[in-house]
Scaffold this active site. Structure first.
Site, mmCIF file in Angstrom:
data_model
loop_
_atom_site.group_PDB
_atom_site.id
_atom_site.type_symbol
_atom_site.label_atom_id
_atom_site.label_comp_id
_atom_site.label_asym_id
_atom_site.label_seq_id
_atom_site.Cartn_x
_atom_site.Cartn_y
_atom_site.Cartn_z
ATOM 1 N N HIS A 156 0.824 -1.214 0.000
ATOM 2 C CA HIS A 156 0.000 0.000 0.000
ATOM 3 C C HIS A 156 0.860 1.266 0.000
ATOM 4 O O HIS A 156 0.439 2.314 0.489
ATOM 5 C CB HIS A 156 -0.942 0.037 1.210
ATOM 6 C CG HIS A 156 -1.746 -1.207 1.394
ATOM 7 N ND1 HIS A 156 -2.870 -1.486 0.646
ATOM 8 C CD2 HIS A 156 -1.570 -2.275 2.224
ATOM 9 C CE1 HIS A 156 -3.357 -2.660 1.014
ATOM 10 N NE2 HIS A 156 -2.588 -3.161 1.961
ATOM 11 N N SER A 277 15.189 20.377 -16.542
ATOM 12 C CA SER A 277 14.049 21.276 -16.686
ATOM 13 C C SER A 277 14.478 22.520 -17.456
ATOM 14 O O SER A 277 15.587 23.026 -17.267
ATOM 15 C CB SER A 277 13.521 21.674 -15.314
ATOM 16 O OG SER A 277 12.644 22.783 -15.409
ATOM 17 N N LYS A 283 16.743 20.479 -11.478
ATOM 18 C CA LYS A 283 15.969 19.264 -11.736
ATOM 19 C C LYS A 283 16.761 18.239 -12.546
ATOM 20 O O LYS A 283 17.504 18.576 -13.455
ATOM 21 C CB LYS A 283 14.681 19.612 -12.502
ATOM 22 C CG LYS A 283 13.686 20.451 -11.738
ATOM 23 C CD LYS A 283 12.990 19.662 -10.647
ATOM 24 C CE LYS A 283 12.107 18.561 -11.199
ATOM 25 N NZ LYS A 283 11.001 19.077 -12.026
ATOM 26 N N GLU A 290 9.593 7.413 -17.082
ATOM 27 C CA GLU A 290 8.251 7.954 -17.302
ATOM 28 C C GLU A 290 7.738 7.587 -18.693
ATOM 29 O O GLU A 290 6.554 7.291 -18.877
ATOM 30 C CB GLU A 290 8.266 9.461 -17.096
ATOM 31 C CG GLU A 290 8.474 9.840 -15.626
ATOM 32 C CD GLU A 290 8.595 11.341 -15.415
ATOM 33 O OE1 GLU A 290 8.577 12.092 -16.416
ATOM 34 O OE2 GLU A 290 8.721 11.767 -14.254
#
Length: 646
Positions: A156, A277, A283, A290
């Site tokens: 979970h 970024s 970043k 992804e």
């Protein structure tokens, strides 16, 4: 050139032609269409449709066209042909005149496209198998590297119990192994030839379809012409396999995206698979993962589209089925690209071991151990569970770990708690205190140690240890390697020998026996022992062979390992040995021996040197010395088959 114009008085509209034509998609099957046409030319020659001269001229023209297409496949897209079949036929007519028009005798585009697509699936399936094996290997390498790294396990998305990073890697090795099994099953069912089924009712010519199927590299011909031309189960199975595997890839990517986040900080992605970024200079984004996660939906969409396309289609062929290729090609291209990218991700992954250890020590992941401790003190589990829940709540309020309580504080929750409790609350205890098979108990560790063949952990041969320990992870790695080797052998097209392979095996064995590298074997001997031979194939051609000679229950010898000179250094020899080792595992042999002049070759495959004098006299007698070699240079080696992973 249209293949169907005689029935029509007028021309199709430009708009319809663009809507109807499939060449921009099916041009990828050009080589398969030409290969199928070569086989069909042989089939109709065998029943007298083509003379020997006509057959020779057609095959020569087709082979020339095949070479041209392989050099520049994009040339096809310059044509306005309807599909790849009409393009090939048009080129053939350009090269041979009216003779090219005879090739389609007895054949339909319906059985032609079904055959082309199956041939394409078989070829592409081999590439996908190898990519899956390479991905497994990358995860194995990462597991080796991080086998001792403690990692919090989650349920979970809440910290549950500690595992090791190596154990996490092996979970995905298992998933990819199931993907390999599904792909091999799909390839097996796709390995039947529709050619000769005609439009729907079969060909009117007395062609031997079994011979035709074997000439194309299929194991057999299809048995029903209606089904053969309208079957696209292989497309759906490939898409289903790809979708399930992409689901696994998406989970892999999501885990790493979470592990890479600033909140977790467990891993850092390589610069090779990350981006920055445009606004925020600090970043470093896990874009590769992804995209892997995102592309899963694209592959699954192709499966859904094909299922809906085939739903309720009447027998036999319908034009709807032209939609089978675009989604399939895109999905399998995507799957292959994703697997290759995942290898790059795994190879460059850097694990922050101090951060993973600190996280495993937080989150009260040792609460289960405290409950088990109380159960051992004769407290019923439900009561122990309640007691530990209260202790965790108090620890949260106090802002520290369970093991930071003093003994007096712990005894406030239960007077059964004694000073020995702290050793059960350590990370090591959490990892080791799993006594069932598949767990990480000290008993299981000892079993692994007792079965070591050497100090090298790679030779561990004991109980299957599948849970997140340290010594046990080494053993699990060894067992997965054994299976991985077999998968690699399958990906390199190693198979059991057939009677039709006898002459090629005999030629290979005789060639190397004449050079003095191996002992000769007669053709009759090979025929008698064919069930114990394996062969390696490249593009349907047998390029190597090896055999397993069984002496008695539990003992066998690998003999006659040969590879065609033109195909050396491509891994076929190792693949055949690995295949035979897996076969030995399946039939429950215990020990495999070799007598060799190149011990370093077999050492890399897990064999260990032994004293030749330790072998029984009949083994030495059976393996007479090569007259071209010095007997003193021959080395005896053995491989202990790990039977515990059955």
């Amino acid at each position: 050139m249209a293949l169907w114009g005689g029935r029509f008085k007028g021309e199709a509209s430009v708009q319809f032609k663009k809507f109807n034509d499939s060449l921009p998609v099916d041009y990828r099957m050009a080589v398969q269409d030409i290969v199928g046409s070569i086989a069909w030319a042989g089939a109709i020659h065998s029943v007298g449709v083509l003379t020997a001269d006509e057959h020779t001229r057609l095959v020569a023209a087709l082979n020339e066209l095949k070479a041209s297409v392989e050099e520049n496949p994009k040339q096809i897209l310059l044509s306005d042909a309807e599909d790849i079949h009409s393009w090939v036929e048009g080129k053939l007519i350009e090269a041979t005149g009216d003779l090219g028009k005879k090739l389609h005798t007895g054949r339909s585009r319906n059985d032609q496209v079904a055959t082309d697509l199956k041939l394409w699936c078989k070829e592409t399936g081999g590439e996908l198998l190898l990519a899956l094996v390479n991905l497994q290997q990358a995860m194995m390498d990462l597991a080796e590297r991080e086998k001792d790294t403690v990692l919090p396990g989650y349920t979970h998305l809440q910290r549950a119990q500690p595992v090791t990073f190596g154990h996490w890697c092996l979970a995905y090795v298992e998933m990819f192994n199931r993907d390999i099994g599904r792909l091999k099953d799909a390839l097996y069912r796709a390995d039947t030839s529709p050619l000769g089924s005609g439009a729907l009712a079969g060909t009117a010519y007395p062609i031997d379809r079994e011979v035709l199927a074997h000439n194309l590299g299929f194991r057999s011909a299809t048995l029903n012409s209606l089904d053969a031309v309208s079957d696209r189960d292989h497309v759906i199975e490939f898409l289903s396999t790809a979708s399930i595997s992409m689901m696994h890839m998406s989970r892999f990517a999501e885990d790493l995206i979470f592990y890479n986040s600033g909140e977790a900080g467990f891993v850092e992605m390589s610069d090779l698979v990350s981006s920055g970024s445009s606004l925020m200079p600090q970043k470093k984004n896990p874009d590769a993962c992804e995209l892997i996660r995102g592309k899963a939906g694209r592959v699954m969409g192709s499966l859904t589209g094909m299922m809906v396309t085939m739903k309720a289609l009447p027998l036999a062929y319908n034009k709807d089925m032209q939609e089978d290729k675009e989604g399939l090609f895109d999905a399998l291209d995507t799957w292959l690209e994703v697997m290759e990218m995942a290898v790059l991700v795994a190879d460059g992954l850097k694990v922050n071991r101090s951060r993973t250890l600190a996280a495993a020590q937080q989150g009260y992941s040792n609460a289960t151990e405290l409950a088990d401790y109380l159960v051992a003190k004769d407290i019923p589990f439900r009561e122990a569970h309640h007691i530990v829940g209260e202790a965790v709540l108090s620890a949260i309020d106090a802002g520290h770990a369970l093991e930071d309580f003093t003994l007096a504080q712990l005894q406030e929750f239960s007077d059964k708690i004694e000073n020995d409790v702290y050793k059960y609350l350590s990370i090591e205890s959490c990892l080791d205190k799993r006594e069932a098979i598949g767990g990480t108990s000290r008993i299981q560790v000892q079993k692994a140690i007792d079965n070591m063949q050497s100090d090298d952990n790679d030779t561990l041969s004991a109980q299957v240890i599948g849970a997140p320990g340290k010594v046990q992870i080494q053993h699990a790695l060894k067992q997965v390697k054994q299976r991985l080797n077999a998968q690699r052998a399958a990906a390199l097209s190693v198979r059991r020998a057939r009677m039709s392979d006898v002459d090629k095996i005999h030629a290979l064995v005789s060639f190397w026996a004449d050079k003095g590298e191996i002992l000769p074997r007669s053709r009759d001997n090979i025929i008698h022992d064919i069930q114990n031979f394996v062969v390696a194939e490249i593009d349907g051609q047998v390029v190597g062979s090896a055999s397993l000679y069984i002496y008695q229950t539990g003992l066998a010898e690998i003999r006659s390992i040969v590879v065609d000179e033109a195909f050396h250094a491509q891994g076929q020899g190792q693949a055949m040995v690995q295949y035979l080792l897996e076969f030995a595992h399946e039939i429950e042999l215990q020990r495999i021996i070799v007598l060799t002049y190149v011990p370093e070759y077999f050492s890399k495959l897990g064999f260990d040197s032994i004293e030749k004098s330790s072998l029984a006299d009949n083994i030495i007698e059976d393996s007479e010395q090569s007259p071209h070699k010095d007997p003193e240079d021959e080395v005896a080696m053995q491989y202990i088959v790990d039977r515990s992973s059955k």
